[in-house]
Design a protein around this motif. Sequence first.
Motif, PDB file in Angstrom:
ATOM      1  N   ALA A  19       3.085   1.309  12.894  1.00 16.22           N
ATOM      2  CA  ALA A  19       2.089   1.331  11.816  1.00 16.22           C
ATOM      3  C   ALA A  19       1.256   2.605  11.819  1.00 16.22           C
ATOM      4  O   ALA A  19       0.686   2.970  10.787  1.00 16.22           O
ATOM      5  CB  ALA A  19       1.172   0.117  11.934  1.00 16.22           C
ATOM      6  N   VAL A  20       1.173   3.276  12.973  1.00 16.81           N
ATOM      7  CA  VAL A  20       0.361   4.492  13.058  1.00 16.81           C
ATOM      8  C   VAL A  20       1.183   5.752  12.817  1.00 16.81           C
ATOM      9  O   VAL A  20       0.623   6.819  12.573  1.00 16.81           O
ATOM     10  CB  VAL A  20      -0.356   4.579  14.421  1.00 16.81           C
ATOM     11  CG1 VAL A  20      -1.380   3.495  14.553  1.00 16.81           C
ATOM     12  CG2 VAL A  20       0.635   4.527  15.570  1.00 16.81           C
ATOM     13  N   PHE A  70       0.564   8.967  10.710  1.00 18.29           N
ATOM     14  CA  PHE A  70       0.413   8.946   9.260  1.00 18.29           C
ATOM     15  C   PHE A  70      -0.971   9.455   8.886  1.00 18.29           C
ATOM     16  O   PHE A  70      -1.960   9.196   9.585  1.00 18.29           O
ATOM     17  CB  PHE A  70       0.617   7.536   8.712  1.00 18.29           C
ATOM     18  CG  PHE A  70       2.014   7.003   8.892  1.00 18.29           C
ATOM     19  CD1 PHE A  70       3.104   7.755   8.476  1.00 18.29           C
ATOM     20  CD2 PHE A  70       2.234   5.773   9.475  1.00 18.29           C
ATOM     21  CE1 PHE A  70       4.396   7.281   8.634  1.00 18.29           C
ATOM     22  CE2 PHE A  70       3.519   5.290   9.642  1.00 18.29           C
ATOM     23  CZ  PHE A  70       4.608   6.048   9.224  1.00 18.29           C
ATOM     24  N   ALA A  71      -1.038  10.159   7.757  1.00 17.25           N
ATOM     25  CA  ALA A  71      -2.313  10.752   7.323  1.00 17.25           C
ATOM     26  C   ALA A  71      -3.295   9.688   6.840  1.00 17.25           C
ATOM     27  O   ALA A  71      -4.500   9.799   7.070  1.00 17.25           O
ATOM     28  CB  ALA A  71      -2.059  11.767   6.206  1.00 17.25           C
ATOM     29  N   SER A  72      -2.805   8.639   6.209  1.00 11.12           N
ATOM     30  CA  SER A  72      -3.690   7.586   5.675  1.00 11.12           C
ATOM     31  C   SER A  72      -2.909   6.280   5.593  1.00 11.12           C
ATOM     32  O   SER A  72      -1.693   6.240   5.825  1.00 11.12           O
ATOM     33  CB  SER A  72      -4.233   7.975   4.302  1.00 11.12           C
ATOM     34  OG  SER A  72      -3.176   8.085   3.366  1.00 11.12           O
ATOM     35  N   GLU A 111       3.648   3.679   1.992  1.00 11.89           N
ATOM     36  CA  GLU A 111       4.791   4.296   1.323  1.00 11.89           C
ATOM     37  C   GLU A 111       5.975   4.421   2.266  1.00 11.89           C
ATOM     38  O   GLU A 111       7.128   4.134   1.896  1.00 11.89           O
ATOM     39  CB  GLU A 111       4.394   5.669   0.773  1.00 11.89           C
ATOM     40  CG  GLU A 111       3.417   5.618  -0.393  1.00 11.89           C
ATOM     41  CD  GLU A 111       2.946   6.994  -0.802  1.00 11.89           C
ATOM     42  OE1 GLU A 111       3.446   7.988  -0.202  1.00 11.89           O
ATOM     43  OE2 GLU A 111       2.089   7.093  -1.703  1.00 11.89           O
ATOM     44  N   ASN A 112       5.725   4.850   3.508  1.00 10.88           N
ATOM     45  CA  ASN A 112       6.804   4.995   4.485  1.00 10.88           C
ATOM     46  C   ASN A 112       7.400   3.646   4.867  1.00 10.88           C
ATOM     47  O   ASN A 112       8.618   3.525   5.046  1.00 10.88           O
ATOM     48  CB  ASN A 112       6.286   5.715   5.734  1.00 10.88           C
ATOM     49  CG  ASN A 112       6.181   7.211   5.550  1.00 10.88           C
ATOM     50  OD1 ASN A 112       7.136   7.938   5.778  1.00 10.88           O
ATOM     51  ND2 ASN A 112       5.021   7.687   5.110  1.00 10.88           N
ATOM     52  N   ALA A 113       6.527   2.616   4.990  1.00  9.11           N
ATOM     53  CA  ALA A 113       7.022   1.271   5.328  1.00  9.11           C
ATOM     54  C   ALA A 113       7.906   0.723   4.214  1.00  9.11           C
ATOM     55  O   ALA A 113       8.959   0.124   4.475  1.00  9.11           O
ATOM     56  CB  ALA A 113       5.849   0.339   5.587  1.00  9.11           C
ATOM     57  N   ALA A 115      -4.026  -1.337  13.302  1.00 11.13           N
ATOM     58  CA  ALA A 115      -3.177  -0.622  12.358  1.00 11.13           C
ATOM     59  C   ALA A 115      -2.032  -1.501  11.879  1.00 11.13           C
ATOM     60  O   ALA A 115      -1.693  -1.517  10.686  1.00 11.13           O
ATOM     61  CB  ALA A 115      -2.637   0.643  13.006  1.00 11.13           C
ATOM     62  N   GLN A 116      -1.442  -2.268  12.786  1.00  7.98           N
ATOM     63  CA  GLN A 116      -0.354  -3.172  12.410  1.00  7.98           C
ATOM     64  C   GLN A 116      -0.843  -4.256  11.452  1.00  7.98           C
ATOM     65  O   GLN A 116      -0.160  -4.587  10.465  1.00  7.98           O
ATOM     66  CB  GLN A 116       0.238  -3.823  13.657  1.00  7.98           C
ATOM     67  CG  GLN A 116       1.109  -2.881  14.481  1.00  7.98           C
ATOM     68  CD  GLN A 116       1.601  -3.521  15.761  1.00  7.98           C
ATOM     69  OE1 GLN A 116       0.966  -4.439  16.276  1.00  7.98           O
ATOM     70  NE2 GLN A 116       2.711  -3.028  16.282  1.00  7.98           N
ATOM     71  N   LEU A 117      -2.032  -4.787  11.727  1.00 11.04           N
ATOM     72  CA  LEU A 117      -2.585  -5.835  10.867  1.00 11.04           C
ATOM     73  C   LEU A 117      -2.872  -5.317   9.458  1.00 11.04           C
ATOM     74  O   LEU A 117      -2.534  -5.945   8.449  1.00 11.04           O
ATOM     75  CB  LEU A 117      -3.860  -6.401  11.497  1.00 11.04           C
ATOM     76  CG  LEU A 117      -4.519  -7.584  10.779  1.00 11.04           C
ATOM     77  CD1 LEU A 117      -3.609  -8.799  10.819  1.00 11.04           C
ATOM     78  CD2 LEU A 117      -5.857  -7.918  11.433  1.00 11.04           C
TER      79      LEU A 117
END
Length: 596
Positions: free
Chosen positions: A11-12, A54-56, A62-64, A144-146
Motif C-alpha cells: 500500500a505504501v 507512492f506520492a499520494s 491508481e496503481n492498485a 496505509a493498507q487500511l
Amino acid sequence: MVLLHVLFEHAVGYALLALKEVEEISLLQPQVEECVLNLGKFHNIVRLVAFCPFASSQVALENANAVSEGIVHEDLRLFLETYLPSKKKKVLLGVGDPKIGAAIQEDLGYNCQTGGVIAEILRGVRLHFHNLVKGLTDVSACKAQLGLGHSYSRAKVKFNVNRVDNMIIQSISLLDQLDKDINTFSMRVREWYGYHFPELVKIINDNATYCRLAQFIGNRRELNEEKLEKLEELTMDGAKAKAILDASRSSMGMDISAIDLINIESFSSRVVSLSEYRQSLHTYLRSKMSQVAPSLSALIGEAVGARLIAHAGSLTNLAKYPASTVQILGAEKALFRALKTRGNTPKYGLIFHSTFIGRAAAKNKGRISRYLANKCSIASRIDCFSEVPTSVFGEKLREQVEERLSFYETGEIPRKNLEVMKEAMVQAEEAAAEITRKLEKQEKKRLKKEKKRLAAIALAPSENSSTPEECEETSEKPKKKKKQKLQETPQENGVEDPPVLSSKPKKKKPFSKEELVSGDLEETAGSGNLPKKKKSFPKEEPVSDPEEAGNRSVPKKKRKFSLKEEPLSSGPEEAAGGKSSSSKKKKKLQKLSQGD
C-alpha cells in the motif's frame, strides 16, 4: 547464472527484492518455508534492492487498480526499467499475480514466475516488510493498507443510485411473497366469515373485495336498503350488490357473537391493508424498472423482467447470459431431469409468463420462445451498458416480436433487423439528447439553490456580529435625544441667551463685605416689586462648522459677571427694573462711603 528478483506490491509503494540463485531456492523450498518466520534467516535469503513509495493516496489507488486489472502502470514500468538489470535474459522476476506477470513479460520482456517458492517468499516479505524498509513501522504500514483498502473498495462499489437493481430483486421477491400471504389470509377470512354468511363466497370471487365486504357488512341482519349504495361502490356492480342484499335476508348461516365479529373485521382490515400495500409496491416496481431496465420492461413487461433480473442475481449477470440460458432461466429442475432421464428439454422458463408465448400456437411456442429470449438478451445488454437508458430499443424489439408472431400465423414477412435498429438508433439519439437537456436543467437549478444556501450561510454570521452594535446604538439613542432637548432651549421674545462654552458649573466669584450688604439690600428691595426668576444657562450647542469647532477646542477664560455687568433680561419690564435697581445701588454706596 540467472538472477531471481521478486516484485512486491504494498500500500505504501513497490519493492524489488533480490534472492539467491534460482536452483538453490527451488531445491531448498522446505527450508524457505521454515525460515519465513525467522527474520535473521530470512535476511540471508532475501535482500531489498529498491523501494519506490507512492506520492499520494490517489497514486496508490491508481496503481492498485492497474495491478488488479493486469495492466502495467507507468510508475511500475519506470521502477522495473530503472532497477532491474539491463540483460533481460539473465533476469527472472517473481510476481504474485499471473495477470500482471503476463503483462510485464509482454510489455517489458522480462521472464516472470508465479507460484511455488515465489508464494512462500512473498509471504515472508509481507510478514517482515516493515523491517526490510527503513523508516517504515508496522503501525504506519497497517494504516496505509487500511486506507487503500477503503478507497479501493469504494471505487469498485461506486454506482449510480438511480440504477440499483438490488431494489428490484427485493421488491419482486416481496411481491411474490405478498401474493402468497394475501391468498392464504383471504381463504382464512372466507372460511371464518362463511359460517355467518356462506352465500357471499359464491357471489364474490375477488379476495380483496370479499375482505372489504366482510369488513363493511359485519352482521348480515343489519344489512338493509340504505347500505345498497355503498355495496355498489365496493362491488362496482349493481346486480351483485342486489344479490348480496337478497342473500343476506334468506341466508342459511349461523348467528355470530359481537366479539367474534370484531375479530373477523379486524383480520379482514389487515388483509385489505396488505392488498393495498401490494398495489403500491407494484407501482414502485414499475417505476424502478423504467429507471433501471426500460428496454427489458418495454419488451417483456415489468414483472417478468424483474423476475429474470432476480433469478440471474443482477442486471449485469443477465446481460452476460446467452440467449439459450435466458430461454430456460427458471426451469433448471426440468432441464436437469430431462438430461438425467434423456427426455425432452424444456422450451421455456420464466419467459413463459409473457403474453407472446400464450398467444402463439402450440407448434410455434418453442420457436417464439427462442426468438423472445434472443431479444431479451439484447435488451438486457442495452440497459446494462448504455449511459442514458431509454425505452426506444425495447419498443422496437417488441414490434419485431409482434411481426414474427404474425409471420408464424399469416406468413407475412417481417422487417429486417438492420432496418429496425437504424430507426431505433435515430430515435434513441433524440431521446438521449432530450434526457440530457432535462438533466442539465435540473443540475442548473440545483446549483442555483446551492449558491443561495451558501450565500444565506455566509450572511448569517455577519448579521449575528452586527446585532450587539445595533443594541448599543438603540441604547444610546434616548441619551442623545435628551442632550439635544437640553441643547435646543426655547428663545423667549427673540432675545438669545448668552453663549456658554462649557456645560460645567461655573465657580462663583467671592464677594466682598460691601457687595454682600448691597446684595442683601437689593434682595429686600426686589422681593416686594418683582418675583425672582431662576437663571438657566443653556448647555453647549452641537458645532456644525469645523472652524468654530477648532476655535472652541482652545480653552478660554470663563466670563465673570460683575455687579455692573448683568446678563440681558428676557423682557422690557425686567430691563426697566434693572436700571432703577442699579441707580439705587449707586446711591447707597455713596452714603456708606460718606459715613465711613
